[in-house]
Scaffold this motif. Structure first.
Motif, mmCIF file in Angstrom:
data_model
loop_
_atom_site.group_PDB
_atom_site.id
_atom_site.type_symbol
_atom_site.label_atom_id
_atom_site.label_comp_id
_atom_site.label_asym_id
_atom_site.label_seq_id
_atom_site.Cartn_x
_atom_site.Cartn_y
_atom_site.Cartn_z
ATOM 1 N N THR A 20 50.634 34.406 40.158
ATOM 2 C CA THR A 20 49.931 34.588 41.153
ATOM 3 C C THR A 20 48.994 35.874 40.963
ATOM 4 O O THR A 20 49.766 36.924 40.496
ATOM 5 C CB THR A 20 50.600 34.613 42.691
ATOM 6 N N LEU A 67 45.095 32.283 42.729
ATOM 7 C CA LEU A 67 44.191 33.535 42.958
ATOM 8 C C LEU A 67 44.077 33.622 44.163
ATOM 9 O O LEU A 67 43.592 32.771 44.953
ATOM 10 C CB LEU A 67 43.040 33.455 41.883
ATOM 11 N N LEU A 92 43.030 27.003 37.237
ATOM 12 C CA LEU A 92 42.937 28.074 38.133
ATOM 13 C C LEU A 92 43.060 27.604 39.437
ATOM 14 O O LEU A 92 42.078 26.665 39.810
ATOM 15 C CB LEU A 92 41.854 28.918 37.757
ATOM 16 N N THR A 94 42.177 28.572 43.437
ATOM 17 C CA THR A 94 41.995 29.853 44.133
ATOM 18 C C THR A 94 41.925 29.433 45.575
ATOM 19 O O THR A 94 41.577 28.347 46.002
ATOM 20 C CB THR A 94 40.779 30.441 43.693
ATOM 21 N N ASP A 96 40.081 31.264 47.705
ATOM 22 C CA ASP A 96 38.864 31.706 48.010
ATOM 23 C C ASP A 96 37.584 30.753 47.710
ATOM 24 O O ASP A 96 37.959 30.098 46.760
ATOM 25 C CB ASP A 96 38.612 33.206 47.789
ATOM 26 N N TRP A 98 34.750 29.820 44.964
ATOM 27 C CA TRP A 98 34.766 29.945 43.803
ATOM 28 C C TRP A 98 33.499 29.241 43.398
ATOM 29 O O TRP A 98 33.321 28.187 43.308
ATOM 30 C CB TRP A 98 35.655 29.519 42.983
#
Length: 185
Positions: A20, A67, A92, A94, A96, A98
């Motif tokens: 993380t 992330l 990856l 995430t 948020d 992206w």
């Protein structure tokens, strides 16, 4: 966060490790309950202003990376990290937005089960997940899943035994328009 953890657990199942970056709010118990092996995990809670460089190094070393929200992603940073992802084969995930993401998943509806007539315990949460993306994934698809399921981990939500989809109660208005999206694992 539960959807992010469920995806990470499914992806990191047999992988050599996970990490993380920028997720100090992630608890070890929640990660373990989702199915992540804590002995294979690495945490970088506060990567600093040069988080893009830190993330690139971690993506080279670890096959699954979660992330957090670390600030705006410039086009240059997104291209550079995209090249690292293609070269390393890492995944990856995430929490948020992206830009340039291949697929975006989000929970669009959720209901808890387990509380009876004002008493009892919550047992599981049924969620409807929407998937959108680029190219062939541009048209949204939906699926229902338990998050968490009966075992505490994510599971596909199936109709009760002996019930057809037409006879099953509609949990959301999306159920009638749903395309096939399958939960892996």
């Amino acid at each position: 966060m539960p959807l992010l953890l469920a995806l990470a657990a499914q992806t990191a199942g047999s992988a050599s490790g996970w990490a993380t970056v920028g997720l100090p709010e992630l608890g070890a118990l929640a990660a373990e309950a989702a199915g992540l092996d804590l002995t294979r995990g690495m945490r970088i809670d506060y990567p600093g202003d040069r988080w893009g460089h830190v993330l690139a190094i971690v993506l080279e070393a670890v096959p699954v990376v979660l992330l957090g929200a670390l600030g705006p992603v410039t086009a240059q940073t997104a291209r550079r990290l995209g090249a690292v992802l293609r070269r390393s084969g890492s995944v990856l995930l995430t929490a948020d937005q992206w830009e340039g993401a291949e697929v975006r998943l989000r929970v669009v509806a959720a209901t808890w089960e387990g509380v009876g007539q004002g008493h009892g315990l919550l047992h599981r949460r049924r969620v409807t997940v929407a998937a959108t993306g680029r190219g062939a994934a541009a048209a949204p698809t939906y699926t229902d899943m338990w998050l968490p399921g009966p075992t505490g981990q994510a599971a596909a939500a199936r109709e009760p035994q002996g019930t057809t989809a037409a006879e099953a109660p509609a949990d959301t208005f999306l159920q009638r328009r749903r395309a096939a999206l399958h939960v892996a694992g």
